[in-house]
Each structure stands twice: as C-alpha cells, then as structure tokens.
Design a protein around this motif. Structure first.
Motif, PDB file in Angstrom:
ATOM      1  N   ASP A   1       0.873  -1.126   0.002  1.00 56.21           N
ATOM      2  CA  ASP A   1       0.232   0.079  -0.015  1.00 56.21           C
ATOM      3  C   ASP A   1       0.771   1.249   0.057  1.00 56.21           C
ATOM      4  O   ASP A   1       0.686   2.260  -0.807  1.00 56.21           O
ATOM      5  CB  ASP A   1      -0.929  -0.167   1.183  1.00 56.21           C
ATOM      6  CG  ASP A   1      -2.001   0.911   0.890  1.00 56.21           C
ATOM      7  OD1 ASP A   1      -3.006   0.811  -0.150  1.00 56.21           O
ATOM      8  OD2 ASP A   1      -2.005   1.855   1.810  1.00 56.21           O
ATOM      9  N   ARG A   2       1.588   1.424   0.980  1.00 53.12           N
ATOM     10  CA  ARG A   2       2.206   2.742   1.098  1.00 53.12           C
ATOM     11  C   ARG A   2       3.197   3.248  -0.331  1.00 53.12           C
ATOM     12  O   ARG A   2       3.143   4.088  -0.794  1.00 53.12           O
ATOM     13  CB  ARG A   2       3.312   2.852   2.240  1.00 53.12           C
ATOM     14  CG  ARG A   2       3.696   4.087   2.588  1.00 53.12           C
ATOM     15  CD  ARG A   2       4.772   4.099   3.633  1.00 53.12           C
ATOM     16  NE  ARG A   2       5.884   2.976   3.545  1.00 53.12           N
ATOM     17  CZ  ARG A   2       6.896   2.575   4.332  1.00 53.12           C
ATOM     18  NH1 ARG A   2       6.602   3.163   5.459  1.00 53.12           N
ATOM     19  NH2 ARG A   2       7.589   1.936   4.053  1.00 53.12           N
ATOM     20  N   ALA A   3       3.986   1.976  -0.835  1.00 59.02           N
ATOM     21  CA  ALA A   3       4.412   2.391  -1.898  1.00 59.02           C
ATOM     22  C   ALA A   3       3.680   2.376  -3.120  1.00 59.02           C
ATOM     23  O   ALA A   3       3.985   3.339  -4.090  1.00 59.02           O
ATOM     24  CB  ALA A   3       5.669   1.101  -2.288  1.00 59.02           C
ATOM     25  N   ALA A   4       2.934   1.674  -3.148  1.00 56.69           N
ATOM     26  CA  ALA A   4       1.781   1.609  -4.361  1.00 56.69           C
ATOM     27  C   ALA A   4       0.911   2.945  -4.518  1.00 56.69           C
ATOM     28  O   ALA A   4       0.711   3.347  -5.681  1.00 56.69           O
ATOM     29  CB  ALA A   4       0.870   0.472  -4.270  1.00 56.69           C
ATOM     30  N   ARG A   5       0.816   3.787  -3.419  1.00 54.67           N
ATOM     31  CA  ARG A   5       0.108   5.039  -3.342  1.00 54.67           C
ATOM     32  C   ARG A   5       0.656   5.834  -4.351  1.00 54.67           C
ATOM     33  O   ARG A   5       0.254   6.810  -4.841  1.00 54.67           O
ATOM     34  CB  ARG A   5       0.011   5.370  -2.111  1.00 54.67           C
ATOM     35  CG  ARG A   5      -1.407   4.763  -1.206  1.00 54.67           C
ATOM     36  CD  ARG A   5      -1.509   5.342  -0.012  1.00 54.67           C
ATOM     37  NE  ARG A   5      -2.677   4.747   0.620  1.00 54.67           N
ATOM     38  CZ  ARG A   5      -3.859   5.384   0.990  1.00 54.67           C
ATOM     39  NH1 ARG A   5      -3.596   6.489   0.735  1.00 54.67           N
ATOM     40  NH2 ARG A   5      -4.769   4.751   1.596  1.00 54.67           N
ATOM     41  N   VAL A   6       2.155   5.886  -4.357  1.00 56.20           N
ATOM     42  CA  VAL A   6       3.166   6.684  -5.312  1.00 56.20           C
ATOM     43  C   VAL A   6       2.953   6.441  -6.486  1.00 56.20           C
ATOM     44  O   VAL A   6       2.418   7.310  -7.409  1.00 56.20           O
ATOM     45  CB  VAL A   6       4.492   6.561  -5.042  1.00 56.20           C
ATOM     46  CG1 VAL A   6       5.412   7.356  -5.911  1.00 56.20           C
ATOM     47  CG2 VAL A   6       4.740   6.881  -3.482  1.00 56.20           C
ATOM     48  N   LEU A   7       2.631   5.226  -6.883  1.00 56.36           N
ATOM     49  CA  LEU A   7       2.186   4.847  -8.456  1.00 56.36           C
ATOM     50  C   LEU A   7       0.707   5.119  -8.620  1.00 56.36           C
ATOM     51  O   LEU A   7       0.770   5.669  -9.808  1.00 56.36           O
ATOM     52  CB  LEU A   7       2.699   3.207  -8.644  1.00 56.36           C
ATOM     53  CG  LEU A   7       3.872   2.841  -8.266  1.00 56.36           C
ATOM     54  CD1 LEU A   7       3.754   1.182  -8.348  1.00 56.36           C
ATOM     55  CD2 LEU A   7       4.880   3.343  -9.228  1.00 56.36           C
ATOM     56  N   PHE A   8      -0.197   5.037  -7.868  1.00 59.11           N
ATOM     57  CA  PHE A   8      -1.347   4.996  -8.306  1.00 59.11           C
ATOM     58  C   PHE A   8      -2.114   6.319  -7.930  1.00 59.11           C
ATOM     59  O   PHE A   8      -2.859   6.831  -8.687  1.00 59.11           O
ATOM     60  CB  PHE A   8      -2.475   4.094  -7.286  1.00 59.11           C
ATOM     61  CG  PHE A   8      -2.312   2.711  -7.907  1.00 59.11           C
ATOM     62  CD1 PHE A   8      -3.097   2.017  -8.941  1.00 59.11           C
ATOM     63  CD2 PHE A   8      -1.117   1.862  -7.703  1.00 59.11           C
ATOM     64  CE1 PHE A   8      -3.024   0.711  -9.425  1.00 59.11           C
ATOM     65  CE2 PHE A   8      -1.098   0.700  -8.273  1.00 59.11           C
ATOM     66  CZ  PHE A   8      -2.113   0.234  -9.016  1.00 59.11           C
ATOM     67  N   GLY A   9      -1.665   7.294  -6.810  1.00 51.79           N
ATOM     68  CA  GLY A   9      -1.742   8.616  -6.614  1.00 51.79           C
ATOM     69  C   GLY A   9      -3.102   8.515  -5.696  1.00 51.79           C
ATOM     70  O   GLY A   9      -3.965   9.700  -5.889  1.00 51.79           O
ATOM     71  N   CYS A  10      -3.734   7.452  -5.385  1.00 46.87           N
ATOM     72  CA  CYS A  10      -4.823   7.447  -4.335  1.00 46.87           C
ATOM     73  C   CYS A  10      -4.718   6.305  -3.505  1.00 46.87           C
ATOM     74  O   CYS A  10      -3.931   5.354  -3.729  1.00 46.87           O
ATOM     75  CB  CYS A  10      -6.201   7.510  -5.487  1.00 46.87           C
ATOM     76  SG  CYS A  10      -6.203   6.035  -6.527  1.00 46.87           S
ATOM     77  N   SER A  11      -5.953   6.014  -2.729  1.00 43.71           N
ATOM     78  CA  SER A  11      -5.995   4.847  -1.892  1.00 43.71           C
ATOM     79  C   SER A  11      -6.475   3.920  -2.678  1.00 43.71           C
ATOM     80  O   SER A  11      -6.938   3.773  -3.838  1.00 43.71           O
ATOM     81  CB  SER A  11      -6.773   5.139  -0.555  1.00 43.71           C
ATOM     82  OG  SER A  11      -8.166   5.222  -1.216  1.00 43.71           O
TER      83      SER A  11
END
Length: 164
Positions: free
Chosen positions: A83-93
């Motif tokens: 989650d924490r790193a993926a939010r950088v890629l996705f830009g949302c929760s």
C-alpha cells in the motif's frame, strides 16, 4: 538479487499483474479479511469484534498489493508493492481506485499500460515472512519530472473530474 539489506536501484516497470491489485483488511487492526466470491465480503474481523476494548463492530478497507515485473540494466525481477509504496504509483487509496474501477471498465488493465516503461528509483527488501516469494518494494521515487500517478491519467482517459 539476493538482498540481505534493502537495496536501492533504478528500474523500469515492465508489467503489472492486473488481476488482483488490492485486498480487504480490518479498518482497525489491518488484519487481512477473506472475500467470499459468492456472497461478497466476509464477516467482520474476528479479532476486533471479540475484543473487550472495542465493543463496536469493525469495518473494512482496501489496501494495495501489486505484483509487478521490473527491469534494471542487468536483470528482471518480480516484486510486490504494498500500500504505502503503491500509493505513489496510483496517486490514491486502494478504496478510491476500487470505486473508480467499478464505474469504468478495463481500468486495471489500463494501469499496467500507463505505468509500463516508467522509470523509478526503488528500494527493495527481502520479505520478512519466510514463505514469501517476491522482493518487496519499500519505497518508490519517480525519475521523470512530469510523472503523473496512474489515477490522474485514468481520470483524463475516462474524462472524469477529481472529487474534492
């Protein structure tokens, strides 16, 4: 790459497994909750519902779990991005992404296309769980100055305004 300590490297995203980008957890303790494919979400968190300090029932939320292939100048890796790193890629929760995906078909496939070829500086670490098979992405930093998180590109693609 056998990593005893976290290692930072420059890499390119080759592909993202779009079949299962998120999972449900208890909103209080963040323990994984199972989904029942027929009836939908399973019962609430057994730990939090029977906790004497928390008499109310617990809800759930989604967190990202993204399996992807990345390449350095010498090797290709399969890594998992939580989650924490993926939010950088996705830009949302993960909840926001899931809600967006319910309304717009093929969003999960399009995320892979959007992020494919993007370059990042990633810190990878060995999983703490001995049974895990993939290196974990600890942190992600986009190398392109005009990088847009996937949700922004998806909103443009589907002509959707960001909610305030």
């Amino acid at each position: 790459m056998e990593v005893d300590k976290p290692a930072t490297l420059v890499c390119t995203v080759l592909a993202i497994n779009s079949t299962d980008l998120c999972y449900r957890v208890c909103s209080i303790c963040e323990r994984t909750l199972a989904d029942n494919p027929i009836n939908g979400p399973s019962s609430p968190c057994k730990f939090c519902n029977f906790n004497a300090f928390n008499p109310g029932s617990s809800g759930s939320k989604r967190l990202f779990r993204v399996l992807m292939s990345i390449a350095t100048d010498t090797k290709v890796f399969t890594v998992i991005c939580f989650d924490r790193a993926a939010r950088v890629l996705f830009g949302c929760s993960a909840d926001e992404f899931f809600d967006f995906a319910k309304l717009h078909p093929f969003v999960a496939d399009n995320v892979g296309k959007i992020l494919e070829g993007e370059m990042f500086r990633m810190t990878l670490a060995k999983p703490k769980n001995g049974n895990a098979q993939h290196l974990r992405v600890v942190s992600v930093f986009p190398l392109r100055s005009v990088f847009q998180p996937a949700i922004e590109t998806l909103r443009e693609l589907y002509n959707v305004r960001a909610e305030s």
